[in-house]
Design a protein around this motif. Sequence first.
Motif, PDB file in Angstrom:
ATOM      1  N   ARG A   1      52.841   0.858  14.223  1.00  0.00           N
ATOM      2  CA  ARG A   1      53.124  -0.535  13.844  1.00  0.00           C
ATOM      3  C   ARG A   1      54.633  -0.745  13.743  1.00  0.00           C
ATOM      4  O   ARG A   1      55.338   0.036  13.129  1.00  0.00           O
ATOM      5  CB  ARG A   1      52.455  -0.874  12.524  1.00  0.00           C
ATOM      6  CG  ARG A   1      52.439  -2.373  12.268  1.00  0.00           C
ATOM      7  CD  ARG A   1      51.569  -2.762  11.094  1.00  0.00           C
ATOM      8  NE  ARG A   1      50.199  -2.302  11.140  1.00  0.00           N
ATOM      9  CZ  ARG A   1      49.215  -2.851  11.852  1.00  0.00           C
ATOM     10  NH1 ARG A   1      49.477  -3.869  12.627  1.00  0.00           N
ATOM     11  NH2 ARG A   1      47.992  -2.382  11.795  1.00  0.00           N
ATOM     12  N   ASP A   2      55.103  -1.810  14.357  1.00  0.00           N
ATOM     13  CA  ASP A   2      56.524  -2.159  14.351  1.00  0.00           C
ATOM     14  C   ASP A   2      56.635  -3.599  13.868  1.00  0.00           C
ATOM     15  O   ASP A   2      56.210  -4.523  14.564  1.00  0.00           O
ATOM     16  CB  ASP A   2      57.093  -2.017  15.770  1.00  0.00           C
ATOM     17  CG  ASP A   2      58.561  -2.355  15.861  1.00  0.00           C
ATOM     18  OD1 ASP A   2      59.134  -2.887  14.885  1.00  0.00           O
ATOM     19  OD2 ASP A   2      59.150  -2.098  16.930  1.00  0.00           O
ATOM     20  N   PRO A   3      57.203  -3.804  12.682  1.00  0.00           N
ATOM     21  CA  PRO A   3      57.266  -5.156  12.122  1.00  0.00           C
ATOM     22  C   PRO A   3      58.105  -6.130  12.959  1.00  0.00           C
ATOM     23  O   PRO A   3      57.987  -7.344  12.808  1.00  0.00           O
ATOM     24  CB  PRO A   3      57.867  -4.966  10.732  1.00  0.00           C
ATOM     25  CG  PRO A   3      58.436  -3.603  10.711  1.00  0.00           C
ATOM     26  CD  PRO A   3      57.775  -2.814  11.800  1.00  0.00           C
ATOM     27  N   THR A   4      58.942  -5.615  13.854  1.00  0.00           N
ATOM     28  CA  THR A   4      59.772  -6.500  14.679  1.00  0.00           C
ATOM     29  C   THR A   4      59.020  -7.022  15.899  1.00  0.00           C
ATOM     30  O   THR A   4      59.492  -7.923  16.572  1.00  0.00           O
ATOM     31  CB  THR A   4      61.052  -5.784  15.144  1.00  0.00           C
ATOM     32  OG1 THR A   4      60.698  -4.700  16.021  1.00  0.00           O
ATOM     33  CG2 THR A   4      61.846  -5.260  13.955  1.00  0.00           C
ATOM     34  N   ARG A   5      57.856  -6.435  16.194  1.00  0.00           N
ATOM     35  CA  ARG A   5      57.066  -6.874  17.347  1.00  0.00           C
ATOM     36  C   ARG A   5      55.853  -7.658  16.857  1.00  0.00           C
ATOM     37  O   ARG A   5      55.251  -7.309  15.851  1.00  0.00           O
ATOM     38  CB  ARG A   5      56.594  -5.666  18.161  1.00  0.00           C
ATOM     39  CG  ARG A   5      57.757  -4.919  18.789  1.00  0.00           C
ATOM     40  CD  ARG A   5      57.295  -3.740  19.593  1.00  0.00           C
ATOM     41  NE  ARG A   5      56.500  -4.187  20.729  1.00  0.00           N
ATOM     42  CZ  ARG A   5      55.519  -3.459  21.270  1.00  0.00           C
ATOM     43  NH1 ARG A   5      55.218  -2.280  20.800  1.00  0.00           N
ATOM     44  NH2 ARG A   5      54.840  -3.917  22.294  1.00  0.00           N
ATOM     45  N   THR A   6      55.507  -8.679  17.586  1.00  0.00           N
ATOM     46  CA  THR A   6      54.374  -9.525  17.189  1.00  0.00           C
ATOM     47  C   THR A   6      53.188  -9.324  18.122  1.00  0.00           C
ATOM     48  O   THR A   6      52.561 -10.286  18.543  1.00  0.00           O
ATOM     49  CB  THR A   6      54.791 -11.006  17.177  1.00  0.00           C
ATOM     50  OG1 THR A   6      55.267 -11.350  18.481  1.00  0.00           O
ATOM     51  CG2 THR A   6      55.847 -11.277  16.126  1.00  0.00           C
ATOM     52  N   VAL A   7      52.894  -8.078  18.445  1.00  0.00           N
ATOM     53  CA  VAL A   7      51.743  -7.798  19.309  1.00  0.00           C
ATOM     54  C   VAL A   7      50.557  -7.393  18.445  1.00  0.00           C
ATOM     55  O   VAL A   7      50.721  -6.927  17.319  1.00  0.00           O
ATOM     56  CB  VAL A   7      52.041  -6.673  20.332  1.00  0.00           C
ATOM     57  CG1 VAL A   7      53.171  -7.073  21.250  1.00  0.00           C
ATOM     58  CG2 VAL A   7      52.344  -5.361  19.635  1.00  0.00           C
ATOM     59  N   ASP A   8      49.392  -7.558  18.993  1.00  0.00           N
ATOM     60  CA  ASP A   8      48.167  -7.108  18.342  1.00  0.00           C
ATOM     61  C   ASP A   8      48.013  -5.631  18.709  1.00  0.00           C
ATOM     62  O   ASP A   8      47.500  -5.302  19.775  1.00  0.00           O
ATOM     63  CB  ASP A   8      46.992  -7.939  18.852  1.00  0.00           C
ATOM     64  CG  ASP A   8      45.684  -7.566  18.189  1.00  0.00           C
ATOM     65  OD1 ASP A   8      45.585  -6.462  17.604  1.00  0.00           O
ATOM     66  OD2 ASP A   8      44.752  -8.376  18.269  1.00  0.00           O
TER      67      ASP A   8
ATOM     68  N   ARG B 102      43.516  -1.698  25.152  1.00  0.00           N
ATOM     69  CA  ARG B 102      43.818  -1.922  26.576  1.00  0.00           C
ATOM     70  C   ARG B 102      44.394  -0.671  27.222  1.00  0.00           C
ATOM     71  O   ARG B 102      44.047  -0.339  28.358  1.00  0.00           O
ATOM     72  CB  ARG B 102      44.781  -3.085  26.730  1.00  0.00           C
ATOM     73  CG  ARG B 102      44.141  -4.417  26.492  1.00  0.00           C
ATOM     74  CD  ARG B 102      45.140  -5.534  26.681  1.00  0.00           C
ATOM     75  NE  ARG B 102      44.521  -6.816  26.399  1.00  0.00           N
ATOM     76  CZ  ARG B 102      45.172  -7.867  25.937  1.00  0.00           C
ATOM     77  NH1 ARG B 102      46.467  -7.806  25.726  1.00  0.00           N
ATOM     78  NH2 ARG B 102      44.535  -8.992  25.708  1.00  0.00           N
ATOM     79  N   CYS B 103      45.284   0.017  26.509  1.00  0.00           N
ATOM     80  CA  CYS B 103      45.889   1.243  27.036  1.00  0.00           C
ATOM     81  C   CYS B 103      44.802   2.264  27.369  1.00  0.00           C
ATOM     82  O   CYS B 103      44.778   2.826  28.475  1.00  0.00           O
ATOM     83  CB  CYS B 103      46.868   1.815  26.011  1.00  0.00           C
ATOM     84  SG  CYS B 103      47.496   3.468  26.400  1.00  0.00           S
ATOM     85  N   PHE B 104      43.897   2.488  26.431  1.00  0.00           N
ATOM     86  CA  PHE B 104      42.853   3.484  26.663  1.00  0.00           C
ATOM     87  C   PHE B 104      41.815   3.000  27.668  1.00  0.00           C
ATOM     88  O   PHE B 104      41.281   3.792  28.444  1.00  0.00           O
ATOM     89  CB  PHE B 104      42.215   3.926  25.349  1.00  0.00           C
ATOM     90  CG  PHE B 104      43.152   4.746  24.513  1.00  0.00           C
ATOM     91  CD1 PHE B 104      43.723   5.906  25.023  1.00  0.00           C
ATOM     92  CD2 PHE B 104      43.492   4.356  23.235  1.00  0.00           C
ATOM     93  CE1 PHE B 104      44.602   6.661  24.272  1.00  0.00           C
ATOM     94  CE2 PHE B 104      44.377   5.107  22.475  1.00  0.00           C
ATOM     95  CZ  PHE B 104      44.940   6.261  22.993  1.00  0.00           C
ATOM     96  N   ALA B 105      41.546   1.702  27.700  1.00  0.00           N
ATOM     97  CA  ALA B 105      40.610   1.158  28.698  1.00  0.00           C
ATOM     98  C   ALA B 105      41.176   1.353  30.103  1.00  0.00           C
ATOM     99  O   ALA B 105      40.451   1.746  31.030  1.00  0.00           O
ATOM    100  CB  ALA B 105      40.333  -0.310  28.428  1.00  0.00           C
ATOM    101  N   ASP B 106      42.472   1.106  30.270  1.00  0.00           N
ATOM    102  CA  ASP B 106      43.117   1.316  31.578  1.00  0.00           C
ATOM    103  C   ASP B 106      43.100   2.793  31.958  1.00  0.00           C
ATOM    104  O   ASP B 106      42.833   3.149  33.106  1.00  0.00           O
ATOM    105  CB  ASP B 106      44.559   0.808  31.562  1.00  0.00           C
ATOM    106  CG  ASP B 106      44.665  -0.705  31.478  1.00  0.00           C
ATOM    107  OD1 ASP B 106      43.637  -1.395  31.674  1.00  0.00           O
ATOM    108  OD2 ASP B 106      45.780  -1.193  31.201  1.00  0.00           O
TER     109      ASP B 106
END
Length: 183
Positions: free
Chosen positions: A68-75, A82-86
């Motif tokens: 978790r990176d508080p500066t990024r607003t990604v889910d 998605r990474c593991f699905a790919d």
Amino acid sequence: LRKGHPLVVEPWLEREFDFSIQLERHTTGLQILGYTALVNDARGQFIANWAAPDHALRPPSRVIELLRDPTRTVDLPLELHRCFADLVAALDVRLASFGYVGPLGIDAFVYRLPDGSRRLKPVVEINPRHTMGRLNLELMRHVQAGSYGSFRILNRAQLEAEGFADFPAYAAVLAQRHPLQFD
């Protein structure tokens, strides 16, 4: 080195949390069965693993916490999914080309960079066999819903280093600390 055998040299990464993805390849495709956390020694060798109550749905929560990176607003959970699905989709194509059907484990970890930030190494190794993580997931079928489960291999030297005279003494302490509860 012998001719035709490559040598792979990788940088040393400061591991913070190891985990694995357990899969099964059927003729119809590759299926994720669940995730386990790994406990490895400093050389990366297996000591134990554990699974959380939601092990079939997502990586261990510690993976999310560390990345978790508080500066990024990604889910982040969605990004990991998605990474593991790919990864699974690409691996399924490759396994199908070999005609592979059977169990598979992928070891992964979160590591720390010199600046303190963390990254995911989604593939450390791929094990086309039943792994200790898979054994743990199979054992999880027999624990109460909502429970954690752990699996550890212990040899006599480790047993003695932990202060136990023998395996029956160790088993007695485990039974006292974690008594079996039948439903």
